[in-house]
Scaffold this motif. Sequence first.
Motif, mmCIF file in Angstrom:
data_model
loop_
_atom_site.group_PDB
_atom_site.id
_atom_site.type_symbol
_atom_site.label_atom_id
_atom_site.label_comp_id
_atom_site.label_asym_id
_atom_site.label_seq_id
_atom_site.Cartn_x
_atom_site.Cartn_y
_atom_site.Cartn_z
ATOM 1 N N HIS A 61 -20.425 32.257 11.682
ATOM 2 C CA HIS A 61 -19.961 30.956 11.187
ATOM 3 C C HIS A 61 -18.675 31.202 10.411
ATOM 4 O O HIS A 61 -18.223 32.347 10.308
ATOM 5 C CB HIS A 61 -21.023 30.310 10.276
ATOM 6 C CG HIS A 61 -21.269 31.115 9.021
ATOM 7 N ND1 HIS A 61 -20.776 30.756 7.806
ATOM 8 C CD2 HIS A 61 -21.924 32.285 8.838
ATOM 9 C CE1 HIS A 61 -21.143 31.653 6.907
ATOM 10 N NE2 HIS A 61 -21.828 32.586 7.501
ATOM 11 N N THR A 112 -20.207 22.773 -1.152
ATOM 12 C CA THR A 112 -20.322 21.996 0.095
ATOM 13 C C THR A 112 -20.107 22.907 1.303
ATOM 14 O O THR A 112 -20.878 22.878 2.266
ATOM 15 C CB THR A 112 -19.274 20.855 0.096
ATOM 16 O OG1 THR A 112 -19.528 20.034 -1.035
ATOM 17 C CG2 THR A 112 -19.354 20.020 1.363
ATOM 18 N N GLU A 120 -23.003 23.880 4.032
ATOM 19 C CA GLU A 120 -22.809 23.577 5.467
ATOM 20 C C GLU A 120 -23.183 24.803 6.308
ATOM 21 O O GLU A 120 -23.859 24.694 7.334
ATOM 22 C CB GLU A 120 -21.353 23.200 5.747
ATOM 23 C CG GLU A 120 -21.052 21.747 5.442
ATOM 24 C CD GLU A 120 -19.547 21.438 5.485
ATOM 25 O OE1 GLU A 120 -19.192 20.335 5.050
ATOM 26 O OE2 GLU A 120 -18.752 22.294 5.939
ATOM 27 N N ASP A 129 -27.029 25.354 6.065
ATOM 28 C CA ASP A 129 -27.750 24.363 6.888
ATOM 29 C C ASP A 129 -27.658 24.714 8.375
ATOM 30 O O ASP A 129 -28.632 24.584 9.116
ATOM 31 C CB ASP A 129 -27.192 22.953 6.651
ATOM 32 C CG ASP A 129 -27.547 22.432 5.268
ATOM 33 O OD1 ASP A 129 -28.440 23.021 4.617
ATOM 34 O OD2 ASP A 129 -26.924 21.451 4.818
#
Length: 185
Positions: A138, A162, A166, A169
């Motif tokens: 990622h 945040t 992300e 998640d």
Amino acid sequence: MKTKILCLSGSLRQASSSTAVVETICRDIGDSVEPLRFDIATLPHYNADLGQPEVVQAFKATVEAADGLVIVTPEYNYSVPGVLKNAIDWASRPAYESVMLDKPVFIASVSGGAMGGVRAQSHLKYILNGMLARAFVHKEVIIPFANKKVENGALVDEGIKTFLMEGVDAFVQSLRERPRQSLGR
Ligand SMILES: Cc1cc2nc3c(=O)[nH]c(=O)nc-3n(C[C@H](O)[C@H](O)[C@H](O)COP(=O)(O)O)c2cc1C
């Protein structure tokens, strides 16, 4: 059934920013996840002559029980701290058949300076290759000047938080899409 994620910090110090990031992940990860914890400071220095002490067995059982690992590491002298490497070394045996085989791992790194532990993160991914674990792919989460971004044991920088969550998640979602039976062991 909840997704189990073992959350490890590469730093032992009380005011650690890595541990604060781990705590923030565990707090914000959502009810569908059961965060597992293990104090890697309790592991002895790796020594094959010790066999499998109880604490090592407990650590390996926790790794095995986890659907995935989250590791937040600082950078020490351009690499991962010895205490984290020691824990990984214990978990990595027997070679290529260990509890780390095919284990998905989400990584974030921190540093007190501007580099955000990017070199340690890169080393950690390479180390995980050595035991055929799976570093989650990622956008890399690096947290520079981390000590200024944590307060009272939690990450308080909203932008980084945040971005971090992300990634976390997406990692959790990938574990749900990957049933345990398909793991290599
Ligand atoms: C032994 C040691 C080596 C360090 N080496 C680096 C380094 O190579 N690169 C870097 O950016 N920071 C380095 N630092 C600073 C750490 O990034 C900083 O102390 C950070 O806050 C440690 O993470 P923690 O807050 O989770 O304990 C080093 C710190 C120590 C104690």
